[in-house]
Design a protein around this motif. Sequence first.
Motif, short mmCIF file in Angstrom:
data_model
loop_
_atom_site.label_atom_id
_atom_site.label_comp_id
_atom_site.label_asym_id
_atom_site.label_seq_id
_atom_site.Cartn_x
_atom_site.Cartn_y
_atom_site.Cartn_z
N LEU A 170 -121.26 -50.49 -32.26
CA LEU A 170 -120.97 -50.77 -30.86
C LEU A 170 -121.11 -49.51 -30.01
O LEU A 170 -121.68 -49.55 -28.91
N GLU A 171 -120.62 -48.41 -30.51
CA GLU A 171 -120.73 -47.15 -29.78
C GLU A 171 -122.19 -46.81 -29.48
O GLU A 171 -122.55 -46.45 -28.36
N THR A 172 -123.03 -46.95 -30.48
CA THR A 172 -124.46 -46.67 -30.30
C THR A 172 -125.12 -47.72 -29.42
O THR A 172 -125.92 -47.38 -28.53
N ALA A 173 -124.81 -48.98 -29.62
CA ALA A 173 -125.43 -50.05 -28.83
C ALA A 173 -125.09 -49.90 -27.35
O ALA A 173 -125.94 -50.19 -26.49
N ARG A 174 -123.89 -49.46 -27.04
CA ARG A 174 -123.52 -49.27 -25.64
C ARG A 174 -124.35 -48.18 -24.98
O ARG A 174 -124.61 -48.22 -23.79
N GLU B 280 -127.52 -47.34 -26.16
CA GLU B 280 -128.95 -47.60 -26.35
C GLU B 280 -129.35 -49.07 -26.21
O GLU B 280 -130.49 -49.41 -26.47
N GLU B 281 -128.44 -49.94 -25.86
CA GLU B 281 -128.65 -51.38 -25.67
C GLU B 281 -128.71 -52.19 -26.95
O GLU B 281 -128.49 -53.39 -26.93
N ASN B 282 -129.02 -51.56 -28.08
CA ASN B 282 -129.01 -52.28 -29.37
C ASN B 282 -128.98 -51.28 -30.51
O ASN B 282 -129.12 -50.08 -30.29
N VAL B 283 -128.78 -51.80 -31.69
CA VAL B 283 -128.86 -51.00 -32.92
C VAL B 283 -129.75 -51.73 -33.90
O VAL B 283 -129.87 -52.97 -33.85
N ARG B 284 -130.36 -51.00 -34.78
CA ARG B 284 -131.16 -51.58 -35.84
C ARG B 284 -130.28 -51.64 -37.08
O ARG B 284 -129.67 -50.64 -37.47
N VAL B 285 -130.18 -52.81 -37.71
CA VAL B 285 -129.36 -52.98 -38.90
C VAL B 285 -130.26 -53.36 -40.07
O VAL B 285 -131.05 -54.30 -39.96
#
Length: 109
Positions: free
Chosen positions: A95-99, A101-106
Amino acid sequence: MGHDILGFNKAGEEIAYARFSMGNPNSTILYNLLNALDYYAGVSGSGDSINISTQQIEEALEAFKQICNYNDNSSKSEFENWDAKQISNFLLNCLETARKEENVRVYFG
């Protein structure tokens, strides 16, 4: 064998990690929260990755708190507390990264 679920930022840096043994049924909790059951391959992940939006991570974290009553760990075993903590940490880091960068790669390995 086991489930290694990793989150990455846009620069390709690992920002989140969760590990479940192949026989640990709690791995499916994280797959379900991320709407990623298609990437569950039994004893491990499928080896594929997906982008997950900020909104999806927020919804996953809220669902996790509700499903697991995360604030009440008194009745859980040490093992269940460990898995709950790693799922929570994984989602919070994503969540910290997505906020930012808009998304994260999992990645599901």
